[in-house]
Design an enzyme around this catalytic site. Structure first.
Site, PDB file in Angstrom:
ATOM      1  CE  LYS A 233      -8.033   4.280   4.610  1.00 54.77           C
ATOM      2  NZ  LYS A 233      -8.528   3.135   4.104  1.00 54.77           N
TER       3      LYS A 233
ATOM      4  CB  SER B 108     -12.092  -1.987   4.027  1.00 59.27           C
ATOM      5  OG  SER B 108     -10.758  -2.067   3.788  1.00 59.27           O
TER       6      SER B 108
ATOM      7  NE  ARG C 287      -3.758   2.244   2.690  1.00 63.93           N
ATOM      8  CZ  ARG C 287      -3.419   3.219   3.287  1.00 63.93           C
ATOM      9  NH1 ARG C 287      -2.113   3.399   3.835  1.00 63.93           N
ATOM     10  NH2 ARG C 287      -4.426   4.464   3.230  1.00 63.93           N
TER      11      ARG C 287
END
Length: 217
Positions: free
Chosen positions: A144, A115, A46
């Site tokens: 995040k 998710s 990511r």
């Protein structure tokens, strides 16, 4: 890498999500190799700050490390890239590519993680053919900023509702893993707890030990 549901469940134990912001001059593939050697069981790349060409090149190099250690390797969000480089699969969020389309692109044998933050989202993902769920943020997280927290009660409700593996994510570290005991999760996903550490192998092995202890409870 074709995995049964039980094999995938076991692979969820320590799920590492990469972030190059803490490399301090090292290469991501070298850091990834250290964490794979020390006990990481699943790997997601990511990297939000790379152009497509650089991300593809990096993903290919990291995939080779995962292959070396026989660890499942998925790409965050980029479904077509995952197919192009023959990754083991992809992880998509609620606002990313629609699950059915991702499955058409990747085919039946690739891993698709989704998710989820609610029972409804979890059920929809399971019915749509998701292989596992990433649920969070279970604790506050700096990696995040826009992540909403999911209560431990919500996490447990999701685990009780679905039959596919569930991994918890968000703000998880050695100091709070035991708070997840009894929720029904199959493992934890971490970013900074591994990649921000000055001792990648030590952090990984400690996290793996804490996770195993939590899952035994």
């Amino acid at each position: 890498m074709k995995l049964s549901k039980e094999e995938l469940r076991k692979a969820m134990r320590l799920y590492a999500v990469t972030d190059s912001m803490w490399l301090n001059g090292r290469t991501l593939e070298d850091v990834v190799e250290e964490t794979l050697q020390a006990g990481t069981t699943f790997l997601q790349i990511r990297e939000k700050n790379l152009n497509p060409e650089a991300f593809e090149a990096l993903a290919r190099r990291v995939r080779k490390k995962a292959e070396k250690y026989h660890i499942p390797f998925v790409v965050n969000d980029e479904v077509e890239l995952a197919a192009h480089i023959d990754a083991d699969g992809v992880h998509i969020g609620q606002s990313d590519m629609e699950l059915a389309r991702a499955r058409r692109i990747l085919g039946p044998d690739k891993i698709i993680g989704v998710s989820a933050q609610t029972v409804e989202q979890a059920l929809r993902a399971e019915r749509g053919g998701a292989d596992y769920l990433g649920v969070g943020a279970v604790f506050s997280t700096s990696t995040k900023a826009d992540a909403s927290e999911v209560s431990l009660e919500q996490l447990k409700a999701i685990c009780e509702t679905v039959s596919i593996p569930v991994v918890a994510i968000g703000g998880i570290g050695r100091n709070n893993i035991q708070k997840l005991k009894g929720t029904g999760i199959d493992g934890v996903a971490v970013v900074s707890a591994i990649f921000a550490s000055g001792d990648i192998p030590g952090a990984t092995s400690a996290l793996r030990a804490e996770t195993e202890k939590m899952l035994e409870g």
